[in-house]
Scaffold this active site. Structure first.
Site, PDB file in Angstrom:
ATOM      1  CD1 TRP A 201      -2.592   1.625   0.652  1.00  0.00           C
ATOM      2  CD2 TRP A 201      -1.300   2.349   1.985  1.00  0.00           C
ATOM      3  NE1 TRP A 201      -3.230   2.737   1.068  1.00  0.00           N
ATOM      4  CE2 TRP A 201      -2.284   3.154   1.277  1.00  0.00           C
ATOM      5  CE3 TRP A 201      -0.497   2.466   3.047  1.00  0.00           C
ATOM      6  CZ2 TRP A 201      -2.498   4.585   2.061  1.00  0.00           C
ATOM      7  CZ3 TRP A 201      -0.174   3.887   3.317  1.00  0.00           C
ATOM      8  CH2 TRP A 201      -1.399   4.765   2.840  1.00  0.00           C
ATOM      9  CG  ASP A 368     -13.156   9.779  -1.870  1.00  0.00           C
ATOM     10  OD1 ASP A 368     -13.435   8.280  -1.422  1.00  0.00           O
ATOM     11  OD2 ASP A 368     -12.412   9.721  -3.034  1.00  0.00           O
ATOM     12  CG  ASP A 369     -16.307   6.950   2.258  1.00  0.00           C
ATOM     13  OD1 ASP A 369     -16.541   6.571   2.513  1.00  0.00           O
ATOM     14  OD2 ASP A 369     -14.455   5.844   2.613  1.00  0.00           O
ATOM     15  NE  ARG A 445     -10.404   2.534   5.018  1.00  0.00           N
ATOM     16  CZ  ARG A 445     -11.052   3.516   4.461  1.00  0.00           C
ATOM     17  NH1 ARG A 445     -11.732   3.317   3.378  1.00  0.00           N
ATOM     18  NH2 ARG A 445     -10.811   4.625   4.420  1.00  0.00           N
ATOM     19  CE  LYS A 478     -11.218   6.548  -4.985  1.00  0.00           C
ATOM     20  NZ  LYS A 478     -10.405   8.228  -4.474  1.00  0.00           N
ATOM     21  CG  ASP A 480     -11.913   2.789  -2.891  1.00  0.00           C
ATOM     22  OD1 ASP A 480     -11.107   1.882  -2.974  1.00  0.00           O
ATOM     23  OD2 ASP A 480     -11.725   4.072  -2.560  1.00  0.00           O
ATOM     24  CG  ASN A 482     -10.531   0.539   0.248  1.00  0.00           C
ATOM     25  OD1 ASN A 482      -9.377   0.834   0.022  1.00  0.00           O
ATOM     26  ND2 ASN A 482     -11.166   1.627   0.748  1.00  0.00           N
ATOM     27  CB  CYS A 528      -9.981   3.355  -6.285  1.00  0.00           C
ATOM     28  SG  CYS A 528      -9.240   3.791  -4.502  1.00  0.00           S
ATOM     29  CG  ASP A 550      -5.020   5.765  -1.289  1.00  0.00           C
ATOM     30  OD1 ASP A 550      -5.319   6.120  -2.020  1.00  0.00           O
ATOM     31  OD2 ASP A 550      -5.114   4.553  -0.609  1.00  0.00           O
TER      32      ASP A 550
HETATM   33  C1  GLA Z   1      -9.666   4.034  -0.451  1.00  0.00           C
HETATM   34  C2  GLA Z   1      -8.536   4.908  -1.860  1.00  0.00           C
HETATM   35  C3  GLA Z   1      -9.061   6.652  -2.166  1.00  0.00           C
HETATM   36  C4  GLA Z   1     -10.517   6.872  -1.000  1.00  0.00           C
HETATM   37  C5  GLA Z   1     -10.848   6.039   0.266  1.00  0.00           C
HETATM   38  C6  GLA Z   1     -11.954   6.403   1.094  1.00  0.00           C
HETATM   39  O1  GLA Z   1      -8.280   4.426   1.021  1.00  0.00           O
HETATM   40  O2  GLA Z   1      -7.509   4.795  -2.146  1.00  0.00           O
HETATM   41  O3  GLA Z   1      -9.095   7.467  -2.358  1.00  0.00           O
HETATM   42  O4  GLA Z   1     -11.367   7.027  -1.615  1.00  0.00           O
HETATM   43  O5  GLA Z   1     -10.609   4.874   0.124  1.00  0.00           O
HETATM   44  O6  GLA Z   1     -12.869   5.556   2.515  1.00  0.00           O
END
Ligand code: GLA
Length: 727
Positions: A201, A368-369, A445, A478, A480, A482, A528, A550
């Site tokens: 990461w 974003d989130d 997470r 976007k 994602d 994670n 992502c 990131d």
């Molecule tokens: C990941 C993405 C970030 C962002 C976060 C939001 O880590 O890589 O760019 O979008 O999630 O929780």
């Protein structure tokens, strides 16, 4: 003709503009690969012979009558487990008797125009008729009753071969696939370096290159995704070959799940490369009549070093992998709220970002989130894809209207493959996450992985997403991902299919992405995974750009972007200017310009000086868009080879224009810094923009340009030079 057959069809030659591959149907139907490498124009291939010596520890096939033939040393094109080849084999099938000896022999082959693709999986496609030709070789294992078809598509002009395998159960009893490679490649010696991209990461896709040794070396992912740690790309590089010259074989899997690429050097020092789904944790049951397709593998051979290999991958992915309107249409220059606000935003704050962004010339705001459920931190609400009206007072429609009224497009964040234990969705459907009865689910997470193998789960997620995407004017998503997969079990999968879950998860993700792309064809999707944790061709098939990391520090980004560029073009690499430590805005811009340029910061915090620089960057983005997105990349000074500087070029396909960018990673006190440019036309004369200096392409490439004086040399500084041909 890219595919030619000789000797009554017993010899098959596959040619691209730069490579040849020769298959021989040998006695008893053994399929051999006699050659793969630089193009040999010959039709007379008698000189190509198979390895012909084996000890008594290498079993022989007596029927063949060739004293020295052994499956253990012959260059078997797709060898089976347990029947005389003790090297890493390409396929293993366990029959109903519990035995996994596998032995496929040639039955027939066919050549047809066009492309074949594995079912329900992303793949390289053909744009125009005649662009490619496909060989399919049918093989049969008489004992198990399994039939194997090997597909080879040759893109002659592009210099690319794609491959996949398809296995069908033609018997009347179930069988299990323990291993099935997408491609297996035989090379006649071991004088190569093994090059691949490893990372973690925040530091994805570092380059490592080591000489091949005896035994095997491999890279893989067992995480259920291609991962930050190893990219599904590898190259065998001839000793002495470098960026600009020498033989390189590049291999890339169009797959986003657990994969394996193994290089096996045998005791006669020949090399086999096997690539495909990771056989660890994989077992696929085939009922009579069922068929299984592997993911596709892309094979590129270059005699122009790593640079030549990369440019071939880039052209292929730009033209024959990425889809949708944004394959051609200009990508909007975006500003993303993540590093600007994290979870701490409301409608007014986002509108204030949009207002400042508009003044700077930015095209799109991405929220974003944090906009859904009760998501004010990362502990909750994944799976509850409805708008958090408390946070976005006035609702999403009003926010988007306000942003649109300023002249900006609007984008939004999703993480569709995940579920928070603290979510309405999980409370209603606790069995919708991947889990194994009796085991506690590992948390990462604060979230679980949703069971993408289930259609009812995918339907629910699609309906939730679709409700938002069809109600509001959303231009960008976007997507994602994670965390990785643990306790990978599905409540709906029969016990004997338990180990299919990793691959079924990927197929489910592809199905959902495909549905989204079909339902919202104008949507721009950016992939992502905690940065660049799933940067692979499978994802590029659905989303033309992927957030590369990131880590937005421009100096650290150099290695990430250099590594990524080994295989993936600039137009696929999400790269943003942020408030990260070190370096001024100029260098942040220079580095991010090598990608899908954008911003990841609170524009209210910019100083007047920063704002002027940003405006200039926006101007440059438009000025150089075509050159960077569709031009050829030449890596000039690599962050792994040069301790001080890093430099790269984009050259227009007609060689009339070139953009050179150099970044000083560490201050250097260097009296002389002469850089030999690359990729120009030696006969053209180029003028350095902003000056009256003119140079021939030959001078720039052979003698080089003295960049010692007049150019920045301080740590973190950078400069760009734009050359335009005047004749
Ligand atoms: C990941 C993405 C970030 C962002 C976060 C939001 O880590 O890589 O760019 O979008 O999630 O929780």
């Amino acid at each position: 003709m890219p595919i030619t057959c000789y000797d009554d069809g017993r010899l098959i030659k596959l040619d691209t503009a730069s490579s040849s591959c020769v298959l021989r149907v040998f006695k008893e139907g053994y399929l051999l690969c006699l050659y793969y490498g630089a193009k040999i124009p010959d039709a007379n291939l008698d000189g190509l012979a198979y390895r012909d010596w084996a000890s008594s520890f290498s079993p022989r096939n007596e029927i063949i009558g060739e004293r020295e033939f052994s499956p253990d040393v012959a260059p078997l094109e797709f060898s089976g487990f347990g029947t005389g080849d003790f090297r890493k084999t390409a396929v293993a099938v366990r029959n109903a008797d519990g035995n996994d000896c596998t032995d496929f022999r040639y039955v027939s082959h066919a050549v047809e125009k066009g492309k074949k693709a594995p079912k329900n999986m992303p793949a390289v496609y053909e744009n125009a008729e005649g662009e490619c030709e496909t060989l399919s070789v049918l093989m049969r294992d008489e004992v198990t009753g399994a039939e194997l078809t090997l597909y080879y598509t040759v893109f002659e002009t592009l210099g690319v071969m794609t491959r996949f395998a398809s296995l069908e159960n033609k018997s009347d009893r179930a069988m299990e696939i323990e291993k099935l490679c997408s491609a297996s490649v035989q090379l006649n010696d071991m004088d190569y370096d093994f090059l691949h991209l490893y990372g973690r990461w925040g530091a994805e896709r570092n380059l490592t290159r080591t000489p091949l040794g005896h035994g095997h070396q491999s890279l893989s992912s067992a995480r259920g995704s291609s991962s930050h740690y190893h990219n599904p790309f590898a190259a065998l590089v001839r000793h002495g070959a470098d960026e600009d010259q020498g033989e390189v074989y590049g291999f890339n899997l169009v797959y986003s799940g657990s994969f394996d690429i193994t290089v096996d050097v045998d005791y006669y020092e020949t090399t086999r490369v096997n690539m495909g789904i990771n056989p660890d944790g994989f077992l696929w049951r085939l009922e009579p009549g069922e068929r299984f397709d592997t993911p596709e593998a892309v094979l590129v051979f270059s005699e122009e070093g790593l640079g030549g290999m990369s440019r071939t991958f880039h052209r292929l992915y730009l033209n024959n992998l990425v889809r949708g309107p944004y394959k051609i249409a200009k990508r909007p220059l975006l500003i993303n709220s993540w590093e600007a606000a994290y979870f701490d935003f409301d409608a007014d704050k986002l509108v204030s970002f949009a207002q400042r962004a508009k003044e700077l010339g930015i095209d799109m705001l991405v929220m974003d989130d944090g906009w859904f459920g009760r998501r004010n931190n990362d502990r909750t609400s994944l799976g509850d894809w409805y708008v958090n009206e408390e946070k976005l007072a006035g609702g999403l429609g009003s926010l988007i209207e306000r942003v649109n009224a300023l002249g900006l497009k609007f984008g939004i964040w999703y993480e569709p493959e995940m579920i928070s234990p603290d979510s309405d969705l999980f409370r209603a459907h606790p069995d919708w996450c991947l889990h194994v009865p009796g085991r506690r689910n590992s948390i990462a997470r604060h979230q679980y992985v949703i069971d993408m193998s289930r259609k009812d789960v995918r339907d629910n997620i699609f309906e939730q997403m679709s409700a938002v995407l069809s109600k509001y004017k959303i231009d960008y998503v976007k997507w994602d991902f994670n965390r990785n997969l643990t306790e990978a079990g599905s409540a709906l999968l029969e016990a004997e299919r338990g180990e299919e879950i990793f691959h079924r998860f990927v197929l489910g993700t592809y199905e959902l992405m495909g549905r989204l792309v079909d339902a919202f064809p104008d949507l721009l999707i950016e992939n992502c995974s905690g940065g660049g944790g799933r940067f692979d061709p499978g994802m590029l098939y659905y989303s033309p750009q992927i957030w590369a990391s990131d880590n937005t520090d421009p100096i650290e980004r150099l290695a990430i972007q250099f590594g990524t560029s080994l295989c993936y073009p600039a137009s696929t690499m999400g790269a943003h200017v942020s408030m990260s430590r070190r370096t001024g805005f100029e260098t942040k811009g220079s580095v991010a310009m090598w990608g899908t340029f954008g911003y990841e910061l609170d524009p209210n915090r910019l100083t007047d000086k920063d704002k002027e620089i940003v405006k200039k960057q926006v101007e440059d983005y438009h000025k150089y868009y075509e050159l960077i997105h569709y031009g050829d990349l030449y890596r000039v000074l690599s962050p792994w080879d040069d301790a001080y500087r890093c430099a790269w070029e984009f050259v227009s396909p007609d060689k009339t224009e070139m953009l050179y960018t150099e970044v000083v990673m560490r201050y250097y006190h260097c009296p002389k810094h002469i850089v030999r440019m690359k990729g120009l036309d030696p006969d053209k004369v180029y003028q350095l923009e902003g000056t009256d200096q003119k140079y021939s392409g030959a001078l720039l490439m052979k003698a080089g340009l003295n960049l010692s004086a007049d150019f920045p040399r301080g740590t973190g500084e950078s400069f760009t030079l734009h050359f335009i041909s005047v004749r």
